[in-house]
Design a protein around this motif. Structure first.
Motif, mmCIF file in Angstrom:
data_model
loop_
_atom_site.group_PDB
_atom_site.id
_atom_site.type_symbol
_atom_site.label_atom_id
_atom_site.label_comp_id
_atom_site.label_asym_id
_atom_site.label_seq_id
_atom_site.Cartn_x
_atom_site.Cartn_y
_atom_site.Cartn_z
ATOM 1 N N LYS A 42 0.835 -1.206 0.000
ATOM 2 C CA LYS A 42 0.000 0.000 0.000
ATOM 3 C C LYS A 42 0.871 1.258 0.000
ATOM 4 O O LYS A 42 0.626 2.189 -0.773
ATOM 5 N N ILE A 43 1.902 1.280 0.837
ATOM 6 C CA ILE A 43 2.814 2.429 0.897
ATOM 7 C C ILE A 43 3.548 2.582 -0.436
ATOM 8 O O ILE A 43 3.718 3.708 -0.937
ATOM 9 N N CYS A 44 3.984 1.487 -1.007
ATOM 10 C CA CYS A 44 4.692 1.544 -2.298
ATOM 11 C C CYS A 44 3.802 2.111 -3.396
ATOM 12 O O CYS A 44 4.261 2.938 -4.202
ATOM 13 N N LYS A 45 2.548 1.673 -3.432
ATOM 14 C CA LYS A 45 1.633 2.187 -4.450
ATOM 15 C C LYS A 45 1.380 3.676 -4.275
ATOM 16 O O LYS A 45 1.345 4.438 -5.244
ATOM 17 N N GLU A 55 2.389 6.565 -6.991
ATOM 18 C CA GLU A 55 1.424 7.537 -7.516
ATOM 19 C C GLU A 55 1.873 8.965 -7.245
ATOM 20 O O GLU A 55 1.797 9.832 -8.119
ATOM 21 N N GLU A 56 2.347 9.197 -6.029
ATOM 22 C CA GLU A 56 2.803 10.538 -5.676
ATOM 23 C C GLU A 56 4.037 10.931 -6.491
ATOM 24 O O GLU A 56 4.186 12.078 -6.889
ATOM 25 N N TRP A 57 4.922 9.957 -6.754
ATOM 26 C CA TRP A 57 6.108 10.258 -7.554
ATOM 27 C C TRP A 57 5.704 10.699 -8.962
ATOM 28 O O TRP A 57 6.213 11.684 -9.478
ATOM 29 N N SER A 93 4.361 14.189 -8.862
ATOM 30 C CA SER A 93 5.428 15.161 -8.626
ATOM 31 C C SER A 93 6.409 15.225 -9.781
ATOM 32 O O SER A 93 7.022 16.267 -10.021
ATOM 33 N N ALA A 94 6.568 14.125 -10.486
ATOM 34 C CA ALA A 94 7.567 14.055 -11.558
ATOM 35 C C ALA A 94 7.276 15.048 -12.678
ATOM 36 O O ALA A 94 8.200 15.501 -13.351
ATOM 37 N N LYS A 95 6.017 15.412 -12.843
ATOM 38 C CA LYS A 95 5.668 16.376 -13.883
ATOM 39 C C LYS A 95 6.380 17.701 -13.656
ATOM 40 O O LYS A 95 6.894 18.305 -14.595
ATOM 41 N N PHE A 96 6.419 18.152 -12.410
ATOM 42 C CA PHE A 96 7.118 19.404 -12.112
ATOM 43 C C PHE A 96 8.622 19.178 -11.994
ATOM 44 O O PHE A 96 9.417 19.996 -12.465
ATOM 45 N N ILE A 97 9.006 18.084 -11.372
ATOM 46 C CA ILE A 97 10.433 17.808 -11.169
ATOM 47 C C ILE A 97 11.145 17.699 -12.510
ATOM 48 O O ILE A 97 12.295 18.113 -12.645
ATOM 49 N N ASP A 143 13.215 9.613 -14.520
ATOM 50 C CA ASP A 143 12.721 8.325 -15.019
ATOM 51 C C ASP A 143 13.314 7.155 -14.248
ATOM 52 O O ASP A 143 12.610 6.195 -13.926
ATOM 53 N N ALA A 144 14.609 7.223 -13.960
ATOM 54 C CA ALA A 144 15.272 6.128 -13.238
ATOM 55 C C ALA A 144 14.670 5.939 -11.849
ATOM 56 O O ALA A 144 14.462 4.803 -11.405
ATOM 57 N N ILE A 145 14.363 7.033 -11.187
ATOM 58 C CA ILE A 145 13.748 6.929 -9.860
ATOM 59 C C ILE A 145 12.346 6.345 -9.970
ATOM 60 O O ILE A 145 11.956 5.477 -9.177
ATOM 61 N N GLY A 146 11.594 6.773 -10.958
ATOM 62 C CA GLY A 146 10.252 6.231 -11.169
ATOM 63 C C GLY A 146 10.281 4.736 -11.446
ATOM 64 O O GLY A 146 9.450 3.980 -10.937
ATOM 65 N N ILE A 147 11.259 4.306 -12.232
ATOM 66 C CA ILE A 147 11.401 2.877 -12.529
ATOM 67 C C ILE A 147 11.737 2.098 -11.264
ATOM 68 O O ILE A 147 11.179 1.026 -11.017
ATOM 69 N N SER A 148 12.632 2.631 -10.448
ATOM 70 C CA SER A 148 13.002 1.948 -9.198
ATOM 71 C C SER A 148 11.802 1.820 -8.267
ATOM 72 O O SER A 148 11.587 0.768 -7.655
ATOM 73 N N ILE A 149 11.022 2.879 -8.160
ATOM 74 C CA ILE A 149 9.839 2.824 -7.290
ATOM 75 C C ILE A 149 8.817 1.832 -7.844
ATOM 76 O O ILE A 149 8.195 1.081 -7.079
ATOM 77 N N SER A 150 8.663 1.781 -9.157
ATOM 78 C CA SER A 150 7.748 0.807 -9.766
ATOM 79 C C SER A 150 8.209 -0.624 -9.504
ATOM 80 O O SER A 150 7.392 -1.509 -9.216
ATOM 81 N N ARG A 151 9.496 -0.840 -9.600
ATOM 82 C CA ARG A 151 10.033 -2.185 -9.326
ATOM 83 C C ARG A 151 9.844 -2.555 -7.863
ATOM 84 O O ARG A 151 9.547 -3.715 -7.544
#
Length: 126
Positions: free
Chosen positions: A53-56, A60-62, A65-69, A79-87
């Motif tokens: 639940k926390i990971c999801k 979602e929050e990443w 936020s990634a749109k502005f970041i 992108d690399a951080i988003g991929i790591s969080i997805s994994r």
């Protein structure tokens, strides 16, 4: 004399923007690292559903936020951080603790790296 005032006001505006951007990135990275560490503690205690639940939520929050970041940082890092969080989310879902923690460490390192790269230090400027 007008040109000096205009130049100084532009420099001041740039410094203000840089300060706000650095503070924003620093706050966001600290927030995401704290969420990942919370999920890590849950995974350590074998509370897979709560960790998932926390990971999801973090994923979602990443992406929100990634749109502005993306506008202030290099797109590949985001992108690399988003991929790591997805994994991490996928490994938490499969209850694969070893792979989860490997990806968690990677995500935290990448987040710390973008935070450090935003500070006005000599090595970041050169």
């Amino acid at each position: 004399m007008k040109r000096i005032y205009i130049a100084l006001s532009l420099v001041l505006a740039a410094l203000c923007f840089a300060s706000v951007e650095t503070g924003f990135i620093s706050g966001k990275t600290d927030s995401f690292i704290a969420k990942i560490e919370h999920a890590d503690r849950l995974m350590s205690r074998l509370e897979f559903d709560d960790a998932l639940k926390i990971c999801k939520e973090t994923e979602e929050e990443w992406y929100d936020s990634a749109k502005f970041i993306d506008t202030v940082l290099i797109h590949d890092y985001v992108d690399a951080i988003g991929i790591s969080i997805s994994r991490m989310t996928a490994f938490a879902q499969k209850q694969n603790r070893d792979m989860y923690f490997a990806e968690s460490v990677q995500a935290k390192k990448e987040l710390a790296s973008i935070k450090e790269s935003e500070f006005p230090l000599v090595e970041n400027i050169l």
